[in-house]
Design a protein around this motif. Sequence first.
Motif, short mmCIF file in Angstrom:
data_model
loop_
_atom_site.label_atom_id
_atom_site.label_comp_id
_atom_site.label_asym_id
_atom_site.label_seq_id
_atom_site.Cartn_x
_atom_site.Cartn_y
_atom_site.Cartn_z
N UNK A 321 20.42 11.57 17.15
CA UNK A 321 19.78 12.05 15.93
C UNK A 321 20.79 12.64 14.94
N UNK A 322 20.86 12.14 13.70
CA UNK A 322 21.59 12.86 12.65
C UNK A 322 20.81 14.14 12.36
N UNK A 323 21.40 15.30 12.69
CA UNK A 323 20.64 16.53 12.64
C UNK A 323 21.56 17.71 12.34
N UNK A 324 21.01 18.75 11.75
CA UNK A 324 21.79 19.85 11.19
C UNK A 324 22.46 20.75 12.21
N UNK A 325 21.83 20.96 13.36
CA UNK A 325 22.38 21.94 14.29
C UNK A 325 23.05 21.25 15.47
N UNK A 326 23.14 21.92 16.62
CA UNK A 326 23.89 21.37 17.75
C UNK A 326 23.43 22.00 19.05
N UNK A 327 23.93 21.44 20.16
CA UNK A 327 23.81 21.99 21.52
C UNK A 327 22.44 21.83 22.15
N UNK A 328 21.57 21.03 21.56
CA UNK A 328 20.30 20.74 22.20
C UNK A 328 20.49 19.74 23.33
N UNK A 329 19.45 19.53 24.13
CA UNK A 329 19.52 18.56 25.21
C UNK A 329 19.64 17.14 24.67
N UNK A 330 19.27 16.95 23.41
CA UNK A 330 19.38 15.64 22.77
C UNK A 330 20.72 15.53 22.04
N UNK A 331 21.31 14.35 22.03
CA UNK A 331 22.56 14.13 21.31
C UNK A 331 22.30 14.08 19.82
N UNK A 334 26.43 15.01 12.88
CA UNK A 334 26.30 15.42 11.48
C UNK A 334 27.64 15.27 10.76
N UNK A 335 27.57 15.41 9.47
CA UNK A 335 28.75 15.43 8.61
C UNK A 335 29.03 16.88 8.24
N UNK A 341 29.92 23.02 6.83
CA UNK A 341 31.01 23.48 5.98
C UNK A 341 30.79 23.11 4.51
N UNK A 342 29.53 22.87 4.15
CA UNK A 342 29.21 22.49 2.78
C UNK A 342 29.44 23.63 1.80
N UNK A 357 35.02 11.98 6.09
CA UNK A 357 34.49 11.03 7.06
C UNK A 357 34.37 11.58 8.47
N UNK A 358 34.60 12.88 8.64
CA UNK A 358 34.54 13.47 9.97
C UNK A 358 33.09 13.52 10.48
N UNK A 359 32.90 13.16 11.74
CA UNK A 359 31.58 13.19 12.37
C UNK A 359 31.62 14.20 13.52
N UNK A 360 30.77 15.20 13.46
CA UNK A 360 30.66 16.14 14.58
C UNK A 360 29.59 15.66 15.52
#
Length: 385
Positions: A321-331, A334-335, A341-342, A357-360
């Motif tokens: 999922x392209x998504x704003x946060x992180x560390x959920x059980x789902x992968x 984001x940019x 860092x917007x 072009x960095x992808x986290x």
Amino acid sequence: MKKKNLGLNTVCTHTGEVKDTQFKGAVSPIYLSSSYAFEDIDEKRYPRYFNTPNQQALCKKVAALEHTEDALIFGSGMAAISTSLLAFLHKGDHIVLQNALYGGTMNLVLEEFDKYGIEYTFTESLDIKDFKKAIQKNTKVIYIETPSNPLLKVTDIRKVAKLAKKHKLITMIDNTFASPVNQLPATLGIDIIIHSATKYFGGHSDILAGAVAASAEHINHIFQLAKNLGGSLSDFTVWMLERSMKTMGIRVKAQNKNALKLANYLEKHEAVSKVYYPGLKSHEDYELAKSQMAGFGGMMSFELKDEYNVSKFFKSLKLIKPSMSLAGVESTVLSPTQTSHALLTPEERKKQGIADGLIRFSVGIEDKKDIIADLNQAIKKAKKK
């Protein structure tokens, strides 16, 4: 059993429970009252004072996991960060911060500290010599974040702690990306450990919270400001967080395992120009990370080569999922330039090495083969014609 000898998953599951003395239920009861008695009682409870039954119990779990005396739970990671910093910094004081930081933390410093008359210096690099060079006569705090967001740079925790103690400074660390499953800063000499509990503590992308762990003395000092700023967490969310943390050890270790395999896979991928993950032997901080981390975490970043369109890559994903946060059980991906860092200027992002072009990539607990299959089909569709 002695509490200090309990294993990680036992602490996650049992420490900080609220005992159900009435019905003997297996899980903590939840106390939603915002008003408690004040006569003929040992402690006057009030939600904004961080001392409701559920709040106090969860703080015990956080402290036990971080190997500290005490802890506080906040309404967000930024509430935890800002309250901790402002508790120890006043007009005329100075703070040294590493140059690789979460965008929200950096924005807080750049936009607010001048208003309070607080001076600050960002290090030129993560080398201990740059931390030493940045210390001034009025320095009170050294603040680090390791691994860093979003480039997974690793700071030498022991060296920073030793330097701070020599100059009688307070040390703070953002331990969000590592979590206490992978890194225990208190055992390495750090005074105050901060988390966005939204991330690995919560782990299911449905909780907003922050946490601070430290000595009883430091926590009391932070509390004196916290009770005035009002950044406490509702008891329902406290209860949800305590429930979620029961599986943190299992979740994070599964994410560690997946991330290491995926980092090695992406590093060899013909479409990928660079992978940032401290568990890779090619990472410049690999040996340091190995010396201070029990696991390398579930977070990484990577860059696609110029012939691939990052936006199209995001839109082509089916499982991840392209998504704003992180560390959920789902992968999730984001940019950083569009999200975390917007708030920084293009120049500030460039200084940190954050390319457009960095992808986290926050690696979840799905089967590795399914994550790889989704990455490959999206990369294939993202190739420019």
